[in-house]
Enzyme design. Structure first.
Site, PDB file in Angstrom:
ATOM      1  N   TRP A   1      -1.542  41.714   1.604  1.00 64.09           N
ATOM      2  CA  TRP A   1      -1.611  40.978   2.875  1.00 64.09           C
ATOM      3  C   TRP A   1      -2.620  39.852   2.805  1.00 64.09           C
ATOM      4  CZ3 TRP A   1       2.701  42.400   4.605  1.00 64.09           C
ATOM      5  CH2 TRP A   1       3.148  43.704   4.401  1.00 64.09           C
TER       6      TRP A   1
ATOM      7  N   LYS B   1       1.763  49.884  14.052  1.00 62.31           N
ATOM      8  CA  LYS B   1       1.036  51.010  13.456  1.00 62.31           C
ATOM      9  C   LYS B   1       0.393  51.802  14.608  1.00 62.31           C
ATOM     10  CE  LYS B   1       1.507  48.353   9.720  1.00 62.31           C
ATOM     11  NZ  LYS B   1       2.404  48.511   8.611  1.00 62.31           N
TER      12      LYS B   1
ATOM     13  N   ASP C   1      -7.336  40.472   9.984  1.00 64.90           N
ATOM     14  CA  ASP C   1      -6.027  41.117  10.140  1.00 64.90           C
ATOM     15  C   ASP C   1      -6.302  42.613  10.253  1.00 64.90           C
ATOM     16  OD1 ASP C   1      -3.554  42.279   9.905  1.00 64.90           O
ATOM     17  OD2 ASP C   1      -3.049  41.340   7.986  1.00 64.90           O
TER      18      ASP C   1
END
Lengths: 355, 355
Positions: free
Chosen positions: A99, A190, A166
């Site tokens: 990511w 999530k 993030d």
């Protein structure tokens, strides 16, 4: 048979969140209409957004001067929105995996990027330490949890510049000092809601400084000014987020979630370390509490598929590891229960006993 | 009391779509997990995307060489993605109202924009005619239906360049000659699904020609290459779209929807034209079949609020006109029934009789 959901994302949600959201999908607030077909301008929906924003501010103890936004497009869209809005000349990025690399790639389209450190050489099995952050950068970007490699930065770093994070896969799992960040973003799927909405927290005074024209939808100011209602927001995912936020508050908030995360992780990493068949893939001090990655010990490598099949036969879902790491990954987000973790541990013990 | 949903968007969906989606939200395909918490990589979800894409290709009779995508962010994000991907040097836009203006604004960030015609001077009460489209532009952009002003371009125009169309509010309400378009996009929340997903149809060979670096998530090629799975897609809205597409096919497809749209519109415009209290706001030949806008005749102007209250008391939802037009707007998307339209007409007749 009862299923235990260890999916990495979209992932487990509290059963009451699921049931309440499904119920509103049939009849929203007794209106006779489905939550799926109400206008986002309906007088019943604004309170949903307002309550969700208020709960986020309360749970994360967000200081004055920040806006809380619900956007579409996913955290991957934020990889370019962040530099579009915040990168004036130069930005620092900590590279801790897939990511981070994607975020770095987008930032390079907008200015100079300094990679302060990387654990790429070891396939991201640890969080780099001992690096220093330049003081002449607009921000330092960090990925707080790495779903794929199973590492986590579970503290708010001390650096001389504002951070942008993030937090897609560990937000709401611990208290955060939001004042250290100019922007925090998180895909919902999530710890917050079904997929389809992204939470963004921005420090208002830092907006509008970047020296470029920003397409309207990519400019955070657009969404700040319109309270996330510039265009039609993802109504059902936002409602689902509200239900999760209520559940979070009713279950003790972020300190309780942090405690539970440690409990789950101790049980599961404890078994991984004890069981002769398995080993963890990540340096101990950097182990993620959210995504617990492990593989077969080398001498039992041929048991990988049999164990996966055995665990699935016992109701475990989503424990196959990401192809970049292999082995197994048990994602333990907020809604994961101790019962679920114990069920997986039981499988590991039984499988060990029979081999 | 039965409610009749005339919301402009998010808007009415077939009841079976709502119920089937809500059911899967409790238990997806008998898996024991909610549709909200399954992985988009789960083997049960790929068939959802595949079937939805296949049904879209079948219903719209899309020729070879086009890709069908499900994206996040809403049609408003497409306003910048279209020029990012397709505007090489110069593009033409037909200005028919609020949505066209927003699309034009974004295009101007990327190149020269020719406004071929506009009905702004009459507050967009008609679709401009008699204009010509330059031949040296990369595309002509049209908004086929205007939710706010209630006008519609219900044919595929004959122009010497490829078209790009925002069909957010009338897609799937009539057959379309897709071969005339390089790109068609549509926010889902009218004729397709709950809010949170955007349908995009692109002509593959036209991608990759624009002379600029495109952020990964804004580049249609990213999503074509990954089959809309580059990042986590909005799983539940996509499932909802699949249910609607099945319903469309089972109910006669786009020709049946076109016929039904004409029937609903004839009933409602017929009453507007007959009833002494009301008048339509749009030039007759350009009246939208999707968003039917009308106001009180001047001599009855003071009855606007009383009629709104009366209609609401009879179960009509969402018929207040947009603030740019005032009066009333009855949105009649695919799932709107003749029964619903007749119920509204009944209100209009009763109200006329009592005044």
């Amino acid at each position: 048979m009862k299923k235990y959901n260890f999916n990495a994302g979209p992932s487990i949600l509290p059963r009451e969140v699921i049931e309440n959201t499904a119920k509103q999908c049939l009849d929203f607030n007794g209106s006779g209409l489905s939550l799926m077909e109400i206008s986002h301008r309906a007088k019943d929906f604004q309170p949903v957004v307002d309550e969700a924003v208020a709960l986020i501010k309360e749970l994360l103890q967000i200081p004055e001067g920040y806006s809380v936004l619900f956007l579409g497009g996913g955290a991957s869209l934020e990889f370019c929105m962040v530099p579009y809005n915040f990168l004036i000349k130069k930005a620092a990025y900590l590279n801790t995996g897939t990511w981070s690399k994607k975020a770095i790639k987008e930032a390079k389209l907008f200015g100079e990027v300094v990679e302060v450190a990387s654990s790429a050489e070891s396939n991201f099995t640890y969080i780099p330490k001992g690096w220093s952050c330049p003081t002449d950068v607009d921000y330092l970007h960090v990925t707080t949890n790495n779903t794929i490699f199973g590492t986590e930065i579970r503290t708010d770093l001390d650096v001389p510049v504002p951070m942008i994070a993030d937090m897609s896969s560990d937000i709401f799992s611990r208290p955060v000092d939001v004042s250290k960040y100019d922007c925090i973003y998180a895909g919902a799927q999530k710890n917050l809601a079904m997929a389809g909405v992204t939470l963004v927290i921005v420090k208002d005074e830092k907006l509008g400084r970047a020296p470029r024209q920003i397409p309207t939808m990519l400019d955070y100011r657009t969404h700040v000014e319109k309270g996330s209602m510039f265009n039609t927001p993802p109504v059902v995912p936002i409602y689902c987020a509200l239900e999760t936020l209520r559940w979070l508050k009713n279950n003790g908030g972020l300190e309780a979630m942090d405690k539970l995360a440690h409990e789950r992780a101790e049980i599961l990493y404890g078994e991984i370390d004890r069981n002769k068949l398995f080993r963890g893939t990540v340096k101990e001090e950097d182990r993620s509490l959210m995504n617990i990655c492990f593989v077969m010990n080398d001498e039992y490598a041929e048991l990988e598929k049999p164990f996966l099949e055995y665990a699935m036969s016992k109701g475990m879902v989503g424990i196959k590891g990401h192809r970049s790491v292999g082995g197994f990954r048990a994602s333990c987000y907020n809604a994961q229960t101790i019962e679920g973790v114990n069920a997986l541990v039981q499988c590991m013990k039984e499988f060990e006993a029979s081999h």
